[in-house]
Design an enzyme around this catalytic site. Structure first.
Site, short mmCIF file in Angstrom:
data_model
loop_
_atom_site.label_atom_id
_atom_site.label_comp_id
_atom_site.label_asym_id
_atom_site.label_seq_id
_atom_site.Cartn_x
_atom_site.Cartn_y
_atom_site.Cartn_z
N ARG A 37 0.83 -1.22 0.00
CA ARG A 37 0.00 0.00 0.00
C ARG A 37 0.86 1.26 0.00
O ARG A 37 0.45 2.28 -0.56
CB ARG A 37 -0.96 -0.01 1.19
CG ARG A 37 -2.08 -1.00 0.94
CD ARG A 37 -3.10 -1.00 2.03
NE ARG A 37 -4.26 -1.74 1.57
CZ ARG A 37 -5.17 -2.26 2.37
NH1 ARG A 37 -5.05 -2.13 3.67
NH2 ARG A 37 -6.20 -2.91 1.87
N LYS A 201 -21.03 -16.85 -0.12
CA LYS A 201 -22.49 -16.77 -0.01
C LYS A 201 -23.18 -15.97 -1.10
O LYS A 201 -22.69 -14.94 -1.54
CB LYS A 201 -22.84 -16.12 1.32
CG LYS A 201 -22.46 -16.98 2.49
CD LYS A 201 -22.86 -16.30 3.78
CE LYS A 201 -22.70 -17.27 4.95
NZ LYS A 201 -22.97 -16.59 6.21
P1 AMP Z 1 -16.30 -14.10 -0.14
O1 AMP Z 1 -15.71 -13.29 0.97
O2 AMP Z 1 -17.78 -14.16 -0.13
O3 AMP Z 1 -15.72 -13.75 -1.49
O4 AMP Z 1 -15.87 -15.61 0.17
C1 AMP Z 1 -14.56 -16.06 0.14
C2 AMP Z 1 -14.50 -17.37 0.87
O5 AMP Z 1 -15.38 -18.30 0.25
C3 AMP Z 1 -13.14 -18.01 0.86
O6 AMP Z 1 -12.61 -17.98 2.16
C4 AMP Z 1 -13.40 -19.44 0.39
O7 AMP Z 1 -12.74 -20.41 1.16
C5 AMP Z 1 -14.91 -19.58 0.56
N1 AMP Z 1 -15.46 -20.60 -0.32
C6 AMP Z 1 -15.26 -20.73 -1.64
N2 AMP Z 1 -15.88 -21.83 -2.10
C7 AMP Z 1 -16.49 -22.41 -1.07
C8 AMP Z 1 -17.28 -23.59 -0.90
N3 AMP Z 1 -17.56 -24.38 -1.95
N4 AMP Z 1 -17.74 -23.88 0.32
C9 AMP Z 1 -17.48 -23.09 1.37
N5 AMP Z 1 -16.73 -21.95 1.30
C10 AMP Z 1 -16.25 -21.62 0.09
#
Ligand code: AMP
Length: 397
Positions: A37, A201
């Site tokens: 950064r 999610k």
């Molecule tokens: P986000 O912050 O919503 O972009 O989510 C990122 C997180 O989603 C990462 O830490 C991944 O490990 C998790 N993730 C990705 N694919 C899966 C899955 N199939 N099941 C559970 N967690 C997941």
């Protein structure tokens, strides 16, 4: 089209220029453990030095919650910045940020000199966009430059409030780059335009899905959110991440994509595991029901191929969210395949901040992307089509 005045549109010779940077760097026992950064802020600072401004830098660091916390002082940043710039960055150590030290240091400045103020979040008003601190900051300067994209989705004193009391408020080079890629490329993309959405999610990406469905030619879904879509198509998802409350929403999105002629790609196979661990027993299955107790933790190899193929003909690709639990090596292959496909296309490739940026860098493809956003929350809000207060506050061209 977002057209904001930038540091290239103003003359700062002899003027006091307050620059809001993002110096929110990780610290361990007073040592900076990742200086990306700081390095990213240099082009704007160097430009202002070369133009003969009197440069007053400010930033937040961590969450001191409105009071001085010595372990969150920006003092180490002043030391490292002095080395990176090859000239002294004087640290104005006021617990109230704008105090006697800062005022005296600004008074004594010559053209081309640089000072750094203390952590803006030492002041309780900062995160509430309070008037007193906004006025204090504005009293130090003639011109304001915002180069902190990471906080652009928040309206705080040091990025929004201060602009009410300064005539000239422009963006720096880092901010300009984020506006060009995340704002303008997404609003006015060269087609075909492909968006890849992953992560945990559906619920946290709803507004992004809705906004992008109006703009893209192809929408690719991966990661944990897949299973809510798969459930919406009537299959069992075992112990995979599932948001029951969003199954109907996922079904509606599948229908909306059809109506709009957007190609919506969902996995054709998955890597499933008997527990959430890198030591799990693992199998690849197609689009049959996932057995009881098993969970999908990555897209399968056929899906990775399908997604890579979809990216090949694209002219613009936006990616937000990993395809699987890439933090565990056993479930990183899908994310890696997509990163590799993006690294090989001639398309403009834009990576949303946060986990996708971390994944791309961790897997070694960072320098192959057109733009990796420096802001997680801010980049997501841009993709949701929202106006970011920190961007809106800058003067229009
Ligand atoms: P986000 O912050 O919503 O972009 O989510 C990122 C997180 O989603 C990462 O830490 C991944 O490990 C998790 N993730 C990705 N694919 C899966 C899955 N199939 N099941 C559970 N967690 C997941």
């Amino acid at each position: 089209m977002l057209n904001k005045k930038s540091v290239d549109d103003i003359n700062v010779k002899g003027k006091k220029v307050l620059v809001r940077c993002d110096f929110n760097v990780p610290l361990q026992e007073g040592k900076i453990t990742d200086e990306n950064r700081l390095v990213a802020a240099l082009p704007t600072i160097k430009k202002l030095i070369a133009d003969g401004g009197k440069i007053i830098l400010c930033s937040h660091l961590g969450k001191p919650k409105g009071e001085p916390k010595p372990e969150l002082s920006l003092a180490p940043v002043a030391v490292r910045l002095s080395e990176l710039l090859g000239q002294e960055v004087k640290f104005a150590a006021d617990p109230e940020v704008v105090g006697p030290n800062a005022k005296a240091a600004v008074e004594a400045m010559k053209d081309g000199e640089v000072i750094l103020l203390e952590n803006t979040r030492y002041r309780a008003e900062e995160t509430k966009n309070g008037e007193a601190f906004s006025k204090d900051l504005a009293s130090l300067c003639d011109v304001f430059v915002n180069d902190a994209f990471g906080t652009a989705h928040r309206a705080h004193c040091s990025n929004v409030g201060v602009t009410q009391f300064v005539d000239t408020a422009v963006v720096g080079y880092l901010m300009q780059k984020e506006i060009d890629f995340l704002g303008n490329a997404v609003e006015n993309p060269e087609r075909p335009f492909v968006a890849i959405l992953g992560g945990a999610k559906v619920s946290s990406k709803i507004s992004v899905i809705e906004n992008l469905l109006d703009k893209v030619d192809t929408l690719i879904i991966g990661g944990g959110m897949t299973f809510t879509f798969i459930k919406a198509q009537g299959e069992s998802v075992g112990a995979s991440l599932l948001e029951e409350d969003y199954v109907q929403y996922a079904a509606d999105m599948i229908k909306k994509a059809e109506e709009k002629g957007v190609k919506l790609l969902l996995p054709v196979d998955s890597v499933i595991a008997d527990k959430f661990s890198n030591d799990a027993e693992v199998k690849v299955i197609g689009r049959e029901d996932i057995p009881e107790g098993w969970m999908g933790l990555d897209i399968g190899p056929k899906t990775a191929e399908l997604y890579a193929e979809a990216v090949k003909s694209a002219k613009t690709v936006v990616w937000n969210g990993p395809m699987g639990c890439f933090e565990m090596p056993k479930f990183a292959a899908g994310t890696k395949a997509v990163a590799e496909a993006l690294s090989e296309t001639d398309a403009v490739t834009i990576i949303g901040g946060g986990d996708s940026a971390a994944a791309v860098n961790q897997l070694g493809y960072g320098d192959k992307m057109t733009h990796i956003s420096t802001g997680g929350g801010a980049s997501l809000e841009f993709l949701e089509g929202k106006e970011l207060p920190g961007v809106a506050a800058a003067n229009d061209l």
